[in-house]
Each structure stands twice: as structure tokens, then as C-alpha cells.
Design a protein around this motif. Sequence first.
Motif, PDB file in Angstrom:
ATOM      1  N   ARG A   3       0.866  -1.179   0.000  1.00 54.51           N
ATOM      2  CA  ARG A   3       0.000   0.000   0.000  1.00 54.51           C
ATOM      3  C   ARG A   3       0.896   1.220   0.000  1.00 54.51           C
ATOM      4  O   ARG A   3       1.827   1.317   0.792  1.00 54.51           O
ATOM      5  N   ALA A   4       0.586   2.154  -0.901  1.00 53.68           N
ATOM      6  CA  ALA A   4       1.399   3.364  -1.040  1.00 53.68           C
ATOM      7  C   ALA A   4       0.524   4.597  -0.932  1.00 53.68           C
ATOM      8  O   ALA A   4      -0.522   4.670  -1.577  1.00 53.68           O
ATOM      9  N   GLU A   5       0.966   5.565  -0.110  1.00 53.65           N
ATOM     10  CA  GLU A   5       0.248   6.831   0.000  1.00 53.65           C
ATOM     11  C   GLU A   5       0.543   7.666  -1.231  1.00 53.65           C
ATOM     12  O   GLU A   5       1.690   8.009  -1.500  1.00 53.65           O
ATOM     13  N   MET A   6      -0.501   7.986  -1.996  1.00 58.07           N
ATOM     14  CA  MET A   6      -0.335   8.772  -3.214  1.00 58.07           C
ATOM     15  C   MET A   6      -1.535   9.703  -3.401  1.00 58.07           C
ATOM     16  O   MET A   6      -2.231   9.631  -4.406  1.00 58.07           O
ATOM     17  N   PRO A   7      -1.780  10.590  -2.431  1.00 61.13           N
ATOM     18  CA  PRO A   7      -2.943  11.470  -2.564  1.00 61.13           C
ATOM     19  C   PRO A   7      -2.743  12.526  -3.651  1.00 61.13           C
ATOM     20  O   PRO A   7      -1.620  12.896  -3.969  1.00 61.13           O
ATOM     21  N   GLY A   8      -3.859  12.960  -4.224  1.00 57.15           N
ATOM     22  CA  GLY A   8      -3.810  14.066  -5.168  1.00 57.15           C
ATOM     23  C   GLY A   8      -3.317  13.728  -6.551  1.00 57.15           C
ATOM     24  O   GLY A   8      -2.864  14.609  -7.273  1.00 57.15           O
ATOM     25  N   VAL A   9      -3.378  12.451  -6.923  1.00 58.01           N
ATOM     26  CA  VAL A   9      -2.975  12.066  -8.276  1.00 58.01           C
ATOM     27  C   VAL A   9      -4.139  11.376  -8.971  1.00 58.01           C
ATOM     28  O   VAL A   9      -5.032  10.827  -8.327  1.00 58.01           O
ATOM     29  N   ASP A  10      -4.121  11.392 -10.285  1.00 57.42           N
ATOM     30  CA  ASP A  10      -5.105  10.676 -11.085  1.00 57.42           C
ATOM     31  C   ASP A  10      -4.481   9.332 -11.446  1.00 57.42           C
ATOM     32  O   ASP A  10      -3.500   9.289 -12.194  1.00 57.42           O
ATOM     33  N   PRO A  11      -5.004   8.219 -10.912  1.00 62.83           N
ATOM     34  CA  PRO A  11      -4.357   6.926 -11.150  1.00 62.83           C
ATOM     35  C   PRO A  11      -4.296   6.539 -12.630  1.00 62.83           C
ATOM     36  O   PRO A  11      -3.390   5.818 -13.032  1.00 62.83           O
ATOM     37  N   ASP A  12      -5.234   7.033 -13.442  1.00 65.21           N
ATOM     38  CA  ASP A  12      -5.220   6.690 -14.868  1.00 65.21           C
ATOM     39  C   ASP A  12      -4.126   7.424 -15.632  1.00 65.21           C
ATOM     40  O   ASP A  12      -3.597   6.913 -16.608  1.00 65.21           O
ATOM     41  N   LYS A  13      -3.771   8.623 -15.191  1.00 68.53           N
ATOM     42  CA  LYS A  13      -2.780   9.435 -15.910  1.00 68.53           C
ATOM     43  C   LYS A  13      -1.433   9.515 -15.205  1.00 68.53           C
ATOM     44  O   LYS A  13      -0.409   9.673 -15.849  1.00 68.53           O
ATOM     45  N   ASP A  14      -1.455   9.459 -13.869  1.00 70.32           N
ATOM     46  CA  ASP A  14      -0.269   9.841 -13.103  1.00 70.32           C
ATOM     47  C   ASP A  14       0.477   8.705 -12.417  1.00 70.32           C
ATOM     48  O   ASP A  14       1.492   8.952 -11.778  1.00 70.32           O
ATOM     49  N   ILE A  15      -0.020   7.473 -12.491  1.00 72.01           N
ATOM     50  CA  ILE A  15       0.655   6.357 -11.814  1.00 72.01           C
ATOM     51  C   ILE A  15       1.010   5.285 -12.829  1.00 72.01           C
ATOM     52  O   ILE A  15       0.202   4.928 -13.680  1.00 72.01           O
ATOM     53  N   GLN A  16       2.232   4.778 -12.707  1.00 75.49           N
ATOM     54  CA  GLN A  16       2.690   3.684 -13.558  1.00 75.49           C
ATOM     55  C   GLN A  16       3.327   2.628 -12.665  1.00 75.49           C
ATOM     56  O   GLN A  16       4.130   2.954 -11.794  1.00 75.49           O
ATOM     57  N   ILE A  17       2.968   1.366 -12.885  1.00 80.26           N
ATOM     58  CA  ILE A  17       3.523   0.250 -12.114  1.00 80.26           C
ATOM     59  C   ILE A  17       4.217  -0.686 -13.088  1.00 80.26           C
ATOM     60  O   ILE A  17       3.622  -1.114 -14.073  1.00 80.26           O
ATOM     61  N   ASP A  18       5.486  -0.987 -12.808  1.00 82.82           N
ATOM     62  CA  ASP A  18       6.265  -1.870 -13.672  1.00 82.82           C
ATOM     63  C   ASP A  18       6.881  -2.991 -12.850  1.00 82.82           C
ATOM     64  O   ASP A  18       7.212  -2.791 -11.675  1.00 82.82           O
ATOM     65  N   TYR A  37      -6.859   1.837  -6.550  1.00 85.77           N
ATOM     66  CA  TYR A  37      -6.576   3.145  -5.974  1.00 85.77           C
ATOM     67  C   TYR A  37      -7.847   3.634  -5.304  1.00 85.77           C
ATOM     68  O   TYR A  37      -8.877   3.810  -5.958  1.00 85.77           O
ATOM     69  N   THR A  38      -7.798   3.809  -3.971  1.00 85.70           N
ATOM     70  CA  THR A  38      -8.961   4.242  -3.207  1.00 85.70           C
ATOM     71  C   THR A  38      -8.537   5.277  -2.174  1.00 85.70           C
ATOM     72  O   THR A  38      -7.623   5.025  -1.391  1.00 85.70           O
ATOM     73  N   ASN A  39      -9.221   6.415  -2.187  1.00 84.61           N
ATOM     74  CA  ASN A  39      -8.989   7.475  -1.195  1.00 84.61           C
ATOM     75  C   ASN A  39      -7.517   7.841  -1.040  1.00 84.61           C
ATOM     76  O   ASN A  39      -7.008   8.005   0.068  1.00 84.61           O
ATOM     77  N   GLY A  40      -6.802   7.950  -2.145  1.00 86.28           N
ATOM     78  CA  GLY A  40      -5.411   8.388  -2.098  1.00 86.28           C
ATOM     79  C   GLY A  40      -4.405   7.307  -1.757  1.00 86.28           C
ATOM     80  O   GLY A  40      -3.230   7.595  -1.573  1.00 86.28           O
ATOM     81  N   VAL A  41      -4.860   6.057  -1.682  1.00 88.81           N
ATOM     82  CA  VAL A  41      -3.951   4.954  -1.358  1.00 88.81           C
ATOM     83  C   VAL A  41      -3.962   3.949  -2.509  1.00 88.81           C
ATOM     84  O   VAL A  41      -5.011   3.446  -2.904  1.00 88.81           O
ATOM     85  N   LEU A  42      -2.772   3.692  -3.060  1.00 81.97           N
ATOM     86  CA  LEU A  42      -2.604   2.686  -4.096  1.00 81.97           C
ATOM     87  C   LEU A  42      -2.339   1.355  -3.414  1.00 81.97           C
ATOM     88  O   LEU A  42      -1.481   1.270  -2.532  1.00 81.97           O
ATOM     89  N   GLU A  43      -3.084   0.314  -3.790  1.00 88.68           N
ATOM     90  CA  GLU A  43      -2.835  -1.019  -3.245  1.00 88.68           C
ATOM     91  C   GLU A  43      -2.485  -1.944  -4.393  1.00 88.68           C
ATOM     92  O   GLU A  43      -3.228  -2.053  -5.360  1.00 88.68           O
TER      93      GLU A  43
END
Length: 140
Positions: free
Chosen positions: A49-64, A112-118
Motif C-alpha cells: 500500500r502506497a500513500e499517493m494522494p492528489g494524483v489521477d491513477p489513470d494518468k499519473d501512476i505507472q507500475i512496472d 486506488y482508493t482514497n489516495g492509497v494505491l494497493e
Amino acid sequence: MSTIMKRAANPFADLLGWLETESAAMRTFGSAPYIRVEDFVEDDNYVVRAEMPGVDPDKDIQIDVAGDVLTIHGERREEEHDRNRSELHYGSFERTLPLPRGAKAEEIRATYTNGVLEVRVPYAADEPKATRVAIEHNGS
């Protein structure tokens, strides 16, 4: 009629405020800003679980996943405002974590829920198997 009171100068309070702001900046000195995470094992999943508030998971997060390493990359875009204080970090950030042995990269799921990426990583726990070795006798 109300009057605005000026705060009395307090060098100690000012120093504490400065240290708090500067220590946050120093945690990321020389590298991309740090993503705070927690990880644990649940059933047959390694969960991050990663704290990532204030980002758009569709545009701003990449997991590799490369080999046995999980990399989470994100970017928080700055909004234009007239402001007095800004302690939020804008720009890109990244975190790399080792995956457990037996991780199934093709089955990883992220929400991604409430600013937390799981991120849930299924894996086959390889339990060591006990093997008895026979002893051979030579001569005598």
C-alpha cells in the motif's frame, strides 16, 4: 470593528517550523521524492500500500515489474494558485521494492482508493522440502 493582531516574535517556534519544513525536504535530497509504503502478506498475496494522494491513477501512476523488482512511479501536477505556504511536493516520485520469490507478475492487480494505491502480487510460497539422505557404507 475587528483588528488584526500581530503574532509576537518567537524564535524557538520559528526554528521548529523551519526544521520541520527542511527535514521533509532533506528526506528526498539527491533522489526522487519518497513514497511512503506498508507491505504485508495476506493469504497467498504480497500486498503493498502506497500513500499517493492528489494524483489521477489513470494518468499519473505507472507500475512496472522487471524480474523480481516492483517499481511504482507517479507524478503530482502543480495547480496554479496564489499561496502563502506550500509544503506539498509536486513533480515525479518513485519507489522500488523487491518482490518475494515465486511472484506471479502476470497476475498482479492494483487498485486506488482514497489516495492509497494497493498492489496485490500473488505468489507461490516455496516451502523448503525436507529430504532424508541415505548414508552409504564403504568397506570395513
